[in-house]
Enzyme design. Structure first.
Site, short mmCIF file in Angstrom:
data_model
loop_
_atom_site.label_atom_id
_atom_site.label_comp_id
_atom_site.label_asym_id
_atom_site.label_seq_id
_atom_site.Cartn_x
_atom_site.Cartn_y
_atom_site.Cartn_z
N GLN A 37 9.79 81.32 -27.01
CA GLN A 37 9.69 82.66 -26.45
C GLN A 37 10.99 83.07 -25.75
OE1 GLN A 37 7.51 80.18 -25.99
NE2 GLN A 37 5.45 80.90 -26.47
N GLY A 59 9.65 69.45 -36.54
CA GLY A 59 9.51 69.48 -35.09
C GLY A 59 8.90 70.79 -34.62
N ARG A 110 3.48 82.16 -16.36
CA ARG A 110 3.21 81.32 -15.18
C ARG A 110 3.59 79.91 -15.59
NH1 ARG A 110 -1.32 78.10 -13.99
NH2 ARG A 110 -1.07 77.25 -11.88
N HIS A 149 -0.68 81.37 -19.28
CA HIS A 149 -0.99 80.43 -18.21
C HIS A 149 -1.42 81.06 -16.89
CE1 HIS A 149 2.26 77.89 -20.46
NE2 HIS A 149 1.10 77.87 -21.10
N GLU A 175 -1.18 81.31 -24.31
CA GLU A 175 -1.83 80.05 -23.96
C GLU A 175 -2.58 80.27 -22.66
OE1 GLU A 175 1.21 76.72 -25.89
OE2 GLU A 175 1.08 76.97 -23.71
N TYR A 203 -3.05 75.68 -18.33
CA TYR A 203 -3.26 74.26 -18.60
C TYR A 203 -4.08 73.57 -17.51
CZ TYR A 203 0.65 74.32 -22.01
OH TYR A 203 1.49 74.56 -23.06
#
Length: 594
Positions: free
Chosen positions: A162, A183, A437, A471, A492, A495
């Site tokens: 990003q 990868g 975040r 996040h 996302e 976490y």
């Protein structure tokens, strides 16, 4: 290392801190620009972290600077140094590897005016958590703009994630978007660009290409590859292949950029508003782009106070932010219509007192582009506010635009902000925005870098291209305005919820990433991906990734949820539609809703 050739450089007086920083990086703390080819037109004083070259500069000098910048910035993910390398029209035989907070840009009217024979590239980093041993998962905060690249290797590699845009670039060969060997990589954004050869997507999980031209195949997709107004784009295929293809982009206005005209005068191009666009702005038959004299800009330094910058803005001047970190004791206030705020070399704005970084009045035509915004340890209610609450003025013919604006809460240090961006003004264009975040770096923890929501859109008729929001601790994105549109969304979930009880919304377990308010009658979005990786060893569930009112005027196209790793997962993709992705790798694509 050999110092830069002083006989070819104009020297600037440096602040002691900047000089120390450059010296520590092994860089000569004096050069800022090459000698102007017009004796009566000296180059602007952009400070010590901007390097301006013309074709008369020895190739060895340019390459030495590029190599030393890369050595300093390759692993400087949370550092304070920022750089820009600018090339006047001509041909250059160099290999530019870009590290963190580095911009390489041409200064021509047309991308082909600056011809780089070699590379402008981003390579992967060692990653012990990747089976390939290499990844691009943290290759953030760098850019290439307004130039052409003729690769002298088999391709030009641009292995980014990003906040690493490629804009107004002509790749005269193959473009390779992954780090190699499969990868991992998590990009990405290209706009107003042309690739003559094939584009190798490889491991890129998601990508947005907007208003560009592809001369060869796009090789593959992973979860969410979106093409909007792209000549040569692959056909619509979601979910297999995962291509979302819009024939045109509804409304666009390209990012401002610096250039030097035929008389040696420095100017800032301000591209016009366009509708139903396809392809680049600079192809055959393209007209002249409107521009402003750089003399109309206040060229700010990181040592300038918010008060001084606001005084210049209040006088009606535009603002160019040179590289560095600006510690702000009050918000920068943009009050005049058509004000341009342009960052050079990814400058950071860091509020220190709990105020915002920017407050933009509800006026026509403001453009903010190319800046980072870092939350400070004293919590801000909002970091950037566009228009005051209940703004109703129409900006249909001259909207406010935010382009390459990147937010961070935590990472460089402890940061706290309730909301990163609030858009109240109608018809605002959001074009490549990452609100993050932090999940790694400094000041990271559920009770440390606190942040409820990334983006709140209250204004009607707002459009977003390339919305990356990750996040946050409640809804990532909230849309309350009517007739909103999003072309590409990547998110996302946080976490780190410590328990399900700590992460529960008014509508159930967890917080949806993309929330359209219940009263909204019309909304449309294309190409959305929401992923989970709950890494605290606790079974955390999110009942739905996208939460919207069920009515005919609210339409979603091509959505996917993904279990990346960790515990728990996402139960449904949108409202009650989709299948669980819980406990192990899986995806849940939904082609349309309702």
């Amino acid at each position: 290392m050999r110092p830069l050739d002083r006989s070819r450089r104009r020297f600037l007086t440096l602040a002691a801190a900047s000089a120390a920083s450059l010296t520590a990086a092994g860089l000569d703390p004096a050069p800022a620009s090459a000698a102007s080819s017009e004796a009566d037109r000296p180059d602007p004083d952009f400070g010590p972290n901007v390097f301006v070259y013309d074709p008369s500069t020895p190739t060895a000098e340019i390459q030495s600077t590029l190599d030393r910048l890369f050595a300093a910035q390759e692993h400087n993910e949370m550092g304070a140094d920022r750089y820009a390398v600018l090339f006047k029209p001509g041909r250059y035989e160099v290999n530019a590897r870009l590290g963190y907070y580095t911009t390489v840009a041409g200064l021509g009217r047309h991308p082909d005016d600056v011809d780089i024979h070699g590379a402008v590239r981003v390579v992967g980093q060692p990653d012990p958590n990747s089976p390939a041993g290499i990844s691009a998962l943290t290759n953030f905060w760098r850019s290439a703009e307004n130039l052409s690249v003729t690769p002298t290797d088999w391709s030009n590699q641009w292995a980014v994630s990003q906040a690493s845009p490629m804009r107004r670039v002509h790749i005269r060969g193959i473009l390779w978007l992954e780090p190699g060997n499969g990868g991992y990589s998590s990009g990405g954004y290209i706009a107003d660009s042309k690739v003559d050869g094939i584009t190798i997507n490889g491991s890129q999980q998601q990508w947005l290409t907007r208003d560009s031209e592809l001369g060869g195949d796009w090789t593959n997709g992973v979860w969410n590859q979106v093409f909007s107004g792209v000549l040569g784009a692959p056909a619509q295929g979601f979910p297999n292949p995962p291509y979302t293809t819009l024939p045109t982009s509804p409304v666009t206005r390209e990012k401002p950029y610096l250039f030097v005209d035929g008389d040696g005068a420095w100017r800032v191009a301000v591209p016009a508003l366009r509708h139903d666009t396809v392809g680049t702005t600079w192809g055959a038959g393209a007209g002249a782009t409107p521009s402003l004299s750089l003399d109309d800009f206040f060229i700010a330094r990181p040592t300038d106070s918010a008060q001084k910058i606001n005084q210049e803005l209040s006088r009606g001047r535009h603002l160019l932010l040179t590289p560095g970190v600006y510690h702000l004791d009050r918000a920068l206030r943009v009050k005049h219509p058509d004000t341009v705020v342009l960052g050079l070399g990814m400058p950071s704005l860091a509020p220190t007192t709990g105020d915002a970084a920017f407050r933009i009045e509800d006026v026509d035509g403001v453009r903010v582009a190319g800046v980072l915004v870092d939350a400070g340890p004293q919590e801000s209610e909002v970091l950037v506010e566009v228009g005051k609450p209940n703004s109703h003025r129409s900006h249909a013919t001259n909207p406010i635009s935010l382009q390459d604006v990147f937010f961070r809460i935590g990472g460089p240090g402890v940061g706290r902000a309730v909301t990163s961006l609030v858009v109240n003004s109608r018809y605002t264009i959001i074009d490549n925005l990452w609100a993050w975040r932090g999940d790694h770096g400094n000041g990271i923890g559920w009770t440390s870098n606190t942040a409820d929501t990334g983006v709140v859109v209250n204004g009607d008729d707002v459009i977003a291209y390339g919305l990356f929001v990750e996040h946050f601790q409640q809804w990532q994105t909230i849309w309350t305005g009517e007739r909103g549109r999003t072309v590409f969304y990547q998110s996302e979930l946080p976490y780190d919820p410590p328990s399900q009880g700590a992460w529960r919304s008014p509508t159930g377990r967890g917080w949806a990433s993309y929330k359209v308010a219940g009263q909204v009658r019309e909304h449309e979005a294309w190409g959305l991906g929401v992923y989970s990786y709950f890494n605290q060893g606790v079974d955390i569930r999110c009942d739905r990734a996208i939460e919207v009112p069920r009515r005919a005027g609210v339409r979603f196209h091509d959505m996917v949820t993904v279990f990346l790793d960790g515990s728990g997962g996402i139960e449904r993709t949108i409202n009650e539609t989709g299948t669980p992705v819980v406990g192990s790798y899986g995806t849940s694509p939904v082609v349309s809703y309702p």
